[in-house]
Each structure stands twice: as structure tokens, then as C-alpha cells.
Design a protein around this motif. Structure first.
Motif, mmCIF file in Angstrom:
data_model
loop_
_atom_site.group_PDB
_atom_site.id
_atom_site.type_symbol
_atom_site.label_atom_id
_atom_site.label_comp_id
_atom_site.label_asym_id
_atom_site.label_seq_id
_atom_site.Cartn_x
_atom_site.Cartn_y
_atom_site.Cartn_z
ATOM 1 N N UNK A 298 3.131 -25.836 0.835
ATOM 2 C CA UNK A 298 2.755 -27.065 0.134
ATOM 3 C C UNK A 298 3.993 -27.722 -0.464
ATOM 4 N N UNK A 299 4.888 -26.922 -1.043
ATOM 5 C CA UNK A 299 6.119 -27.476 -1.625
ATOM 6 C C UNK A 299 6.936 -28.212 -0.564
ATOM 7 N N UNK A 300 7.055 -27.614 0.604
ATOM 8 C CA UNK A 300 7.821 -28.239 1.689
ATOM 9 C C UNK A 300 7.174 -29.571 2.077
ATOM 10 N N UNK A 301 5.852 -29.572 2.200
ATOM 11 C CA UNK A 301 5.152 -30.794 2.600
ATOM 12 C C UNK A 301 5.241 -31.880 1.532
ATOM 13 N N UNK A 302 5.104 -31.505 0.272
ATOM 14 C CA UNK A 302 5.230 -32.502 -0.802
ATOM 15 C C UNK A 302 6.641 -33.082 -0.792
ATOM 16 N N UNK A 303 7.627 -32.234 -0.593
ATOM 17 C CA UNK A 303 9.009 -32.693 -0.561
ATOM 18 C C UNK A 303 9.308 -33.627 0.596
ATOM 19 N N UNK A 304 8.633 -33.436 1.717
ATOM 20 C CA UNK A 304 8.925 -34.273 2.885
ATOM 21 C C UNK A 304 8.019 -35.496 3.006
ATOM 22 N N UNK A 305 6.757 -35.388 2.544
ATOM 23 C CA UNK A 305 5.820 -36.494 2.756
ATOM 24 C C UNK A 305 5.092 -36.977 1.511
ATOM 25 N N UNK A 306 5.196 -36.248 0.419
ATOM 26 C CA UNK A 306 4.488 -36.629 -0.804
ATOM 27 C C UNK A 306 3.166 -35.897 -0.932
ATOM 28 N N UNK A 307 2.661 -35.866 -2.140
ATOM 29 C CA UNK A 307 1.449 -35.113 -2.461
ATOM 30 C C UNK A 307 0.211 -35.637 -1.741
ATOM 31 N N UNK A 308 0.071 -36.930 -1.657
ATOM 32 C CA UNK A 308 -1.122 -37.513 -1.031
ATOM 33 C C UNK A 308 -1.202 -37.228 0.466
ATOM 34 N N UNK A 309 -0.084 -36.953 1.085
ATOM 35 C CA UNK A 309 -0.076 -36.699 2.534
ATOM 36 C C UNK A 309 -0.368 -35.241 2.874
ATOM 37 N N UNK A 310 -0.508 -34.388 1.883
ATOM 38 C CA UNK A 310 -0.776 -32.964 2.129
ATOM 39 C C UNK A 310 -2.213 -32.803 2.615
ATOM 40 N N UNK A 311 -2.382 -32.156 3.762
ATOM 41 C CA UNK A 311 -3.720 -31.876 4.295
ATOM 42 C C UNK A 311 -3.829 -30.390 4.599
ATOM 43 N N UNK A 312 -5.050 -29.897 4.684
ATOM 44 C CA UNK A 312 -5.260 -28.479 5.007
ATOM 45 C C UNK A 312 -4.624 -28.142 6.356
ATOM 46 N N UNK A 313 -4.761 -29.031 7.310
ATOM 47 C CA UNK A 313 -4.216 -28.805 8.653
ATOM 48 C C UNK A 313 -2.688 -28.670 8.607
ATOM 49 N N UNK A 314 -2.038 -29.581 7.875
ATOM 50 C CA UNK A 314 -0.575 -29.538 7.785
ATOM 51 C C UNK A 314 -0.092 -28.308 7.018
ATOM 52 N N UNK A 315 -0.823 -27.940 5.968
ATOM 53 C CA UNK A 315 -0.463 -26.748 5.192
ATOM 54 C C UNK A 315 -0.573 -25.507 6.072
ATOM 55 N N UNK A 316 -1.662 -25.412 6.822
ATOM 56 C CA UNK A 316 -1.852 -24.260 7.715
ATOM 57 C C UNK A 316 -0.722 -24.186 8.738
ATOM 58 N N UNK A 317 -0.377 -25.315 9.324
ATOM 59 C CA UNK A 317 0.692 -25.333 10.326
ATOM 60 C C UNK A 317 2.031 -24.946 9.698
ATOM 61 N N UNK A 318 2.327 -25.471 8.520
ATOM 62 C CA UNK A 318 3.595 -25.176 7.854
ATOM 63 C C UNK A 318 3.666 -23.704 7.433
ATOM 64 N N UNK A 319 2.535 -23.134 7.001
ATOM 65 C CA UNK A 319 2.497 -21.738 6.554
ATOM 66 C C UNK A 319 2.389 -20.757 7.725
ATOM 67 N N UNK A 320 2.087 -21.276 8.918
ATOM 68 C CA UNK A 320 1.947 -20.406 10.087
ATOM 69 C C UNK A 320 0.652 -19.608 10.082
ATOM 70 N N UNK A 321 -0.407 -20.196 9.513
ATOM 71 C CA UNK A 321 -1.714 -19.543 9.486
ATOM 72 C C UNK A 321 -2.751 -20.531 10.017
ATOM 73 N N UNK A 322 -3.952 -20.039 10.220
ATOM 74 C CA UNK A 322 -5.021 -20.925 10.708
ATOM 75 C C UNK A 322 -5.615 -21.719 9.546
ATOM 76 N N UNK A 323 -6.292 -22.802 9.870
ATOM 77 C CA UNK A 323 -6.986 -23.571 8.836
ATOM 78 C C UNK A 323 -8.055 -22.708 8.179
ATOM 79 N N UNK A 324 -8.673 -21.843 8.963
ATOM 80 C CA UNK A 324 -9.681 -20.939 8.406
ATOM 81 C C UNK A 324 -9.086 -20.012 7.357
#
Length: 181
Positions: A61-87
Motif C-alpha cells: 500500500x505504501x508503494x502504491x500511495x507513493x506512486x499513484x496517491x491514496x485514492x488510486x489504491x485498489x484491492x487488485x493493485x494491492x494484491x498485485x504489488x504484494x504478490x498475493x491473490x485478491x482473495x
């Protein structure tokens, strides 16, 4: 069906049909010659450190907020960045807000741990050393500090309109002040 006249022939036929039938059934379930396939033998459940997984999601989440801002954070992007599934993300967090609040708490804990480590390295810190450690923990010094400054700024902005984020921010500063006294 056809009835054999000899009981021995009937028994041999029954054994042959049984072997043919179970062989087919066993092959269709991945078992050959009574043994499981390599994939099925290694089907031991993987041990997962749940707290480490949650922290990895927070770091993503920190990486995503730093690159795109808080409002652009989505579950899908967090899962992809963390290397885990959305589930997996949904397993650990009931909602996006829960996930973001956990990340905010982790940011606070990370800064506090950095400050405490710096104070512990000095032994018995003077008032001046304590203030320096607190300032270093809060200023964007180093990679973690810079990342935290961006993330904190995003959360400060949201906290002005959503009180759920204001409380952890207040608590974080109270804990930093308590350690620095």
C-alpha cells in the motif's frame, strides 16, 4: 449377464474386472500403481505467517500511495504489488478502509520502532538526543522516512474529511511524544 459354468473362471473374471475398474478409477484420480502422483504427495498445506503477510500488504500500500496517491489504491493493485491473490487480501481485511487503517497503524509503528531503536543505541539519552531521535523519526530522512512522509501526507488529507483516519494519526503522535519524554 453370462454365467460361467466354472466357479474358478467366475472368480478370475471378477478379479480381472475389479482390477480393470479400480485401475481406471485410480488413474483418473492421479494414482498410478496404488501410489499418488508427485503433485498430490506434496499437497501439504503451506505454513503462512499471517502477520508477515498483513505487513507485506501494508508495505505494498505504501508503494502504491507513493506512486499513484491514496485514492488510486485498489484491492487488485494491492494484491498485485504484494504478490498475493485478491482473495488473500480480502481474507485479511474486510474492506478497503480496514486495509488502509492497518497500513496507517503499521506506518506509525514503523516510525516509532525506528525512534526507539535510535534511543536504545544511545543508552541513557539526553533530552537533546531524544528530541533528535523524534525529529529523525518524523522527518523524511532516508528511504523509509521519505515514503512515510508521502503516505502520512495522503492520510492527513483524508483525515480532514474522514475521522476514522484522524484517530490513528493522533494516537501515533501521542505514542511518539510518550516515548520521547
Amino acid at each position: 449377464g453370462i454365467r460361467p459354468s466354472c466357479p474358478v473362471v467366475a472368480l478370475c473374471n471378477a478379479v480381472a474386472l475389479y482390477k480393470l475398474g479400480t485401475g481406471f478409477a485410480m488413474q483418473s484420480h492421479g494414482i498410478m500403481n496404488g501410489r499418488r502422483s508427485r503433485r498430490q504427495r506434496s499437497a501439504v498445506p503451506k505454513r503462512v505467517d499471517h502477520e508477515a503477510r498483513r505487513l507485506a500488504i501494508a508495505e505494498a500500500i505504501f508503494v502504491l500511495i507513493g506512486s499513484r496517491g491514496l485514492e488510486a489504491v485498489s484491492l487488485r493493485d494491492v494484491a498485485a504489488q504484494a504478490g498475493v491473490s485478491m482473495g488473500a487480501v480480502q481474507h485479511y481485511f474486510g474492506s478497503k478502509e480496514d486495509m488502509l487503517l492497518f497500513a496507517l497503524g503499521h506506518m506509525r509503528d514503523r516510525a516509532l520502532a525506528r525512534m526507539q531503536a535510535e534511543l536504545a543505541a544511545t543508552g541513557e539519552p539526553t533530552a537533546r538526543e531524544t528530541v533528535r531521535a523524534a525529529v529523525r523519526a518524523m522527518l523524511p530522512i532516508g528511504e523509509q522516512g521519505a515514503q512515510e512522509a508521502i503516505v502520512a501526507g495522503a492520510f492527513f488529507t483524508v483525515a480532514t474529511v474522514n475521522s476514522a483516519y484522524a484517530e490513528p494519526l493522533r494516537d501515533g503522535y501521542q505514542r511518539l511524544l510518550a516515548v520521547s519524554r
